[in-house]
Enzyme design. Structure first.
Site, PDB file in Angstrom:
ATOM      1  N   GLU A  60       0.824  -1.233   0.000  1.00 36.46           N
ATOM      2  CA  GLU A  60       0.000   0.000   0.000  1.00 36.46           C
ATOM      3  C   GLU A  60       0.849   1.269   0.000  1.00 36.46           C
ATOM      4  O   GLU A  60       0.759   2.094   0.918  1.00 36.46           O
ATOM      5  CB  GLU A  60      -0.940   0.017   1.214  1.00 36.46           C
ATOM      6  CG  GLU A  60      -1.935  -1.121   1.239  1.00 36.46           C
ATOM      7  CD  GLU A  60      -2.961  -0.999   2.374  1.00 36.46           C
ATOM      8  OE1 GLU A  60      -2.812  -0.120   3.246  1.00 36.46           O
ATOM      9  OE2 GLU A  60      -3.921  -1.787   2.372  1.00 36.46           O
ATOM     10  N   GLU A 116      -4.921  -8.702   0.998  1.00 35.76           N
ATOM     11  CA  GLU A 116      -5.608  -8.326   2.244  1.00 35.76           C
ATOM     12  C   GLU A 116      -7.078  -8.107   1.941  1.00 35.76           C
ATOM     13  O   GLU A 116      -7.436  -7.507   0.933  1.00 35.76           O
ATOM     14  CB  GLU A 116      -5.066  -7.012   2.836  1.00 35.76           C
ATOM     15  CG  GLU A 116      -3.745  -7.121   3.537  1.00 35.76           C
ATOM     16  CD  GLU A 116      -3.288  -5.766   4.103  1.00 35.76           C
ATOM     17  OE1 GLU A 116      -4.146  -4.952   4.532  1.00 35.76           O
ATOM     18  OE2 GLU A 116      -2.074  -5.524   4.106  1.00 35.76           O
TER      19      GLU A 116
END
Length: 460
Positions: free
Chosen positions: A166, A364
């Site tokens: 991320e 995720e």
């Protein structure tokens, strides 16, 4: 209906070094920005809880990996702590860290759990931050050296590498919205950090490919679809700019080796374009990934701005859109986030249609619950809500795969309730409940359910 997944599908979970290892000041580890920020502003952390202990994975990795095996994991993603491996960010490698990561990786392999290893998960070594973090080109070179060190030390066993997790989050948190250190609010500096992160990524990819190891290298992106309120032209434009800034700013260079022209023109128009140097474009082109990790939690819904921007306002992404709450949306009442399972399918479809359908996996996905202890019955957390959450996402994932998407795995965030940045232990996400007082791990109902899913490679 039977939801059967492809052969050799990876079932597992994800965590990160800072959020799980603990031993923050042990084993020769150097200080990272989270250790430092807690010392200076403990009030910024939920209940003033630091990552010093986290979920003690550093001490308990062996029994924890056994717990993964117990619930059917055949893969697990975590990160290496740069400040543990190379305490000052450059220079001497810490032998205690090498020993720990070797033992952890070996234990995963012995237990039949494939290690997926990320090189950077929000945890800049403080020595590197003091040099400017990713605003500094010197730090980019240090990161590339660190990456190469990891490949040399562990690349004979690790076959799935990821440069960043991320990468847009440290940009948003550290340089735009003040929820990560160094708490800067400055779009131009944020754009520089984002650009330099892609350069660092490309340097690591180039070094990995030069070593000709027999693995793959990718990046993990939180691809959050930007849904417009309506088909009105102004709403569509707002959603497109939102997508350019938060998704395509990393997706396009990582997968296509170039930035979207539209994004470049927009930043140029507002004098926010970072400084390019000779060779940067060629470097980015050489950093194309072999595979992609996709983090997905909730959708982003946007509409055209309702008010003009104040002439003295700081330049921000929100100059171009407002957030929108869709009426009748499904909510996670324990976390305040919208649940929109189809988002995972929309991401896969976009990758298939516009990004060459490269191999990807859900790195995720998860459901945070505050006050989860209220669901304890007979000593076990009865988290049927989490089972439903996973199941509904897996149905859409299955549909994407059926239609030809090249998705090879699913990892839940997370394995054991872990420490979560400034939220600490506020929201629980794990398959295993963590008792903060005793550090005891207890499997939740969702963990037992997931064991069945992974063993059957699907569910009814």
């Amino acid at each position: 209906m039977q939801y059967q997944f492809p052969d050799n599908f990876y079932w597992g979970s994800a965590s990160s070094a800072t959020q799980s290892e603990g031993a923050a000041f042990e084993g020769g580890k150097g200080e990272n920005i989270w250790d430092h920020w807690f010392k200076t502003e403990p009030n910024r952390f939920h209940h003033s809880v630091p990552a010093t202990e986290a979920s003690t994975f550093y001490a308990n990795y062996k029994s924890d990996i056994q717990l993964m095996k117990d619930i059917g994991h055949n893969s697990f993603r975590t990160s290496i702590s740069w400040s543990r491996l190379i305490p000052d960010g450059t220079g001497e490698v810490n032998p205690e860290a090498v020993d720990f990561y070797n033992k952890m990786i070996n234990e995963l392999i012995v237990q039949g759990v494939e290690p997926f290893i990320c090189l950077f998960h929000f945890d800049m070594p403080m020595a590197m931050q003091n040099m400017g973090g990713f605003e500094s080109r010197e730090v980019l070179e240090a990161y590339a050296d660190y990456a190469e060190t990891c490949f040399k030390l562990f690349g004979d066993r690790v076959k799935y590498w990821f440069t960043f997790n991320e990468p847009v989050v440290p940009v948003e948190g550290g340089y735009l919205y003040d929820f990560h250190y160094p708490n800067v609010v400055d779009f131009r500096r944020a754009a520089t950090v984002a650009f330099h992160t892609i350069l660092a990524h490309a340097k690591a990819v180039s070094r990995y490919k030069a070593m000709e190891q027999d693995g793959q290298i990718g990046i993990i992106l939180n691809l959050t679809p930007s849904y417009p309120r309506s088909e009105n032209e102004a709403d569509l434009k707002a959603a497109n700019i939102c997508d350019l800034m938060f998704n395509r700013s990393f997706l396009d260079p990582a997968v296509k080796g170039e930035y979207p022209q539209e994004l470049m023109e927009l930043l140029k128009q507002y004098e926010q374009l970072p400084q390019f140097e000779d060779g940067d474009c060629e470097l980015i082109a050489s950093g194309k990934v072999d595979m992609l990790g996709i983090n997905y939690y909730q959708p982003r819904r946007v509409k055209a701005r309702e008010n003009a921007v104040h002439p003295d306002a700081l330049f921000m992404p929100e100059w171009f859109f407002d957030y929108y709450e869709m009426p009748g949306r499904k909510m996670n009442p324990h976390r305040g986030w919208e649940i929109y399972e189809k988002g995972v399918y929309d991401i896969l479809t976009n990758l298939r249609e516009n990004y060459g359908n490269l191999p990807c996996y859900i790195s995720e996905n998860g459901m945070g619950v505050e006050g989860e202890e209220k669901f304890v019955k007979d000593g076990q957390i009865q988290d049927d809500y989490r089972i439903d959450f996973i199941k509904e996402h897996l149905k859409w994932l299955h549909k994407g795969i059926q239609e030809g998407s090249n998705c090879f795995g699913y990892h839940l965030w997370t394995f054991i309730d872990n420490w979560s940045w400034s939220n600490a232990y506020k929201n629980r996400y794990g398959f295993y409940r963590l008792n903060l007082t005793t550090q005891a791990r207890t499997v939740k109902k969702s963990g037992e359910w997931y064991a069945e899913v992974s063993r059957n490679n699907g569910f009814n």
